[in-house]
Scaffold this active site. Sequence first.
Site, short mmCIF file in Angstrom:
data_model
loop_
_atom_site.label_atom_id
_atom_site.label_comp_id
_atom_site.label_asym_id
_atom_site.label_seq_id
_atom_site.Cartn_x
_atom_site.Cartn_y
_atom_site.Cartn_z
N CYS A 335 -2.39 2.02 -0.45
CA CYS A 335 -2.20 1.35 0.42
C CYS A 335 -1.16 2.13 0.71
O CYS A 335 -1.23 2.60 2.41
CB CYS A 335 -1.69 0.13 0.85
SG CYS A 335 -2.99 -0.70 -1.04
N ARG A 364 -1.53 0.37 -13.66
CA ARG A 364 -0.68 -1.31 -13.56
C ARG A 364 -0.81 -1.90 -15.66
O ARG A 364 -1.32 -1.15 -15.77
CB ARG A 364 -1.06 -2.39 -13.19
CG ARG A 364 -1.49 -1.74 -11.78
CD ARG A 364 -2.69 -2.79 -10.85
NE ARG A 364 -2.88 -2.47 -9.47
CZ ARG A 364 -3.46 -2.86 -8.89
NH1 ARG A 364 -4.89 -3.88 -8.69
NH2 ARG A 364 -4.18 -2.13 -7.80
N GLN A 382 -9.47 3.80 -8.33
CA GLN A 382 -9.81 3.20 -7.72
C GLN A 382 -10.63 4.15 -6.74
O GLN A 382 -9.89 5.09 -5.86
CB GLN A 382 -9.76 2.16 -6.51
CG GLN A 382 -8.33 1.55 -7.56
CD GLN A 382 -6.90 0.56 -6.50
OE1 GLN A 382 -6.57 1.33 -5.41
NE2 GLN A 382 -7.25 -0.70 -6.73
N ASP A 384 -10.62 3.90 -2.88
CA ASP A 384 -9.60 3.00 -2.66
C ASP A 384 -10.08 4.23 -1.25
O ASP A 384 -10.80 5.11 -1.17
CB ASP A 384 -8.61 3.56 -2.81
CG ASP A 384 -7.66 1.95 -1.87
OD1 ASP A 384 -8.59 1.17 -1.39
OD2 ASP A 384 -6.56 2.52 -2.46
N HIS A 386 -8.66 2.82 2.93
CA HIS A 386 -8.09 2.42 4.68
C HIS A 386 -8.39 2.79 5.07
O HIS A 386 -8.78 3.76 5.89
CB HIS A 386 -6.38 2.63 4.33
CG HIS A 386 -5.91 1.43 3.01
ND1 HIS A 386 -5.98 2.40 1.59
CD2 HIS A 386 -5.88 0.16 2.40
CE1 HIS A 386 -5.65 1.94 0.93
NE2 HIS A 386 -5.40 0.03 1.46
N LYS A 466 -10.11 -12.14 3.12
CA LYS A 466 -11.24 -11.21 2.32
C LYS A 466 -12.68 -11.77 1.78
O LYS A 466 -13.32 -13.00 1.90
CB LYS A 466 -10.43 -10.36 1.40
CG LYS A 466 -10.11 -11.58 0.26
CD LYS A 466 -9.33 -11.19 -0.75
CE LYS A 466 -9.35 -11.90 -2.10
NZ LYS A 466 -8.44 -11.48 -3.09
N HIS A 512 -8.72 -2.75 4.35
CA HIS A 512 -8.58 -2.43 2.88
C HIS A 512 -10.29 -2.99 2.19
O HIS A 512 -10.60 -3.78 2.46
CB HIS A 512 -7.67 -2.91 2.00
CG HIS A 512 -6.54 -3.44 1.94
ND1 HIS A 512 -5.36 -2.40 0.99
CD2 HIS A 512 -5.64 -3.92 3.16
CE1 HIS A 512 -4.47 -3.19 1.92
NE2 HIS A 512 -3.94 -3.29 3.49
#
Length: 639
Positions: A335, A364, A382, A384, A386, A466, A512
């Site tokens: 992000c 992580r 991910q 991912d 945005h 979410k 997200h």
Amino acid sequence: MIEVILPDGAKRQLVSGSTGTALATNISKSLAKKAIAIKQNGKLVDLALELTDGAAVEIITIDSPEALELLRHDCAHVLAEAVQELFPGTQVTIGPAIENGFYYDFAREQPFTPYDLEIIQKRMKEIIDRNEAFIREEWDRQEAIKFFESKGEVYKAELIQDLPESETISIYRQGEWLDLCRGPHMPSTGWVGAAFKLMSVAGAYWRGDHRNAMLQRIYGTVWRSEKELAAHLTMLEEAEKRDHRRLGREMDLFHLQEEAAGSIFWHAKGWTLYRQIEAYMRHRLEGAGYFEVKTPQLVDRALWEASGHWDKFRENMFTAETEDERILALKPMNCPCHVQIFRQGLKSYRELPMRMAEFGSCHRNEPSGSLHGIMRVRAFTQDDAHIFATENQITSECKEFCDLLLSIYEDFGFTEVRVKFSDRPDVRAGEDSVWDKAETALMDAVNASGLEFELNPGEGAFYGPKLEFVLRDAIGRDWQCGTFQVDFVLPERLGATYVGEDSQRHTPVMLHRAILGSFERFIGILIENYAGRLPIWLAPVQVTVATIVSDADQYAREVFNQLKAAGIRAEIDLRNEKINYKVREHSLAKTPIMLVVGRREAIEGTVAVRKLGVKEQETLALSEAISRLQIEAKMPIGL
RNA sequence: GCCGGCGUAGCUCAGUGGUAGAGCAACUGAUUCGUAAUCAGUAGGUCCCCAGUUCAAAUCUGGGCGCCGGCACCA
């Protein structure tokens, strides 16, 4: 006299003070034999409870759906009695029924061994054979606390202490033994029967809090009949066979090793699968108006401090130090990097919504105990994205996202999807008016998408509400994969703005969202869902050409070349082995299609098509077979 | 991270202080075979790592790492 109403609406008169047992006997002897509890006004209670006048009642028998939970909870009590008989000084805590069984948490210095479990199980059988009645008693709160404290049962005393004042303190006795328990229970221990098994011992924190003492949890499973128990154990064995760690090795997809704990070594076949999914996702995202970016792996801590992640997750971030003593962090999420791209140049409201996607490789440092095959790793990617949007674009963006997500899940073979709506947590950022807007927009959106959802109160992210998307696999397990989060905080913190129609600067909303979650985990789920038998468009090797005799080698090569030319992932097996042997090997390798060629096919220009798991074959002209395979093997991207 | 278990050949496992084993897989040779295991032979080990005890350690002790089952965690 009292009157009760049966499920069919019939009314029945009984003398005052009659219990459930009396009612069952009154209805029929055979029913009384099978009765284990009563549902009174929708609430399960003991058979021995006095019925109230005018109540709607239902007799619960051992065959009722509700019976399993009672059976399991009763079995937990039997377990606790057995443990305290065998290991004096062990404290009992709680022992609920769970899916497929029960557990009981004990406090004891010495660990229970597998051998102990056998002994305990034997003693449980004895207790069940004694067929002791479960007897409910109601105690005075202070006396109950004193009683348990005097026995050294500090956990039980604490439980009673913390029960709300309004709650009755009920005790259930079974012979000499008793336990604090809300109930209800079946009439006696004999009802537990013989279809139970202690499964394992594990550590568990008292009240689920890692700051508390660690207790020993004994897990068990119990069923109505030996047959059901056997079926459950067989199911567990089947589940083990589809374990992605095992299939990953057997199918030569990937491996893990100590030197890179939590990171995956993808082998050629596994990486082919990965790339198929990536290519598919890339197509779908492109079609949905996303553009793809790639952002840095190592980013100065300053950015993570600005985003707030350094504060919260520093412990779980990998860092590297440069010569000039700057601290860089391996990115744990994408992000903040996406905001950096957004911030390049002045943005207009005309450019929104801006859908920025990245197959973002993240690291992580997950706690060692949480690592699990490729499902939970330290290095993952991910899917991912945005979406930078205005506030009134939230609903339409969410709806479009839900449609995209469901369509993608369907292509992967998942049609059963549950949605959880998580709203504002107690500790949160942002004005309540903003939350109202965000929650309403999200709620409108999820309604517009026609999806059923359940509320998950207070479980939202600190920056916004979410949606969580949970898919159910072939053997009924649930996996949370997708997410859609509304964020008003991060764009603000990192200084993202756009120029609105009013020529003023505004802060965009950041949505997200992820569909697969992570490629690694999703591949694990796919493998387990399909037990390795992946749909042909995903299979690393789609077709194997296998010869019966070496006279067919030349022709087999021709078949193989044409498959390759047609864009099909093919392999060729010219080994001097019996066809039985080759069929077995390629079946075990879970290759979806075998094209078998012998002299006959070579002469006729045909192939014998054998589909995985199907004994019958079909002989087709080579060109026909290839054009069919081309269609079957095609990625579902509508081209 | 916490509790417990485990770590021996590619895999599944046996071996409890005295020469490291089996089955399957692999490799080599023979077999040319019609839809889920052809036969024979060969090779393969830092017994997770580091210390210690002992004449001698895969085996006993201590520490570490990893994996498994849970718990906790999961931006």
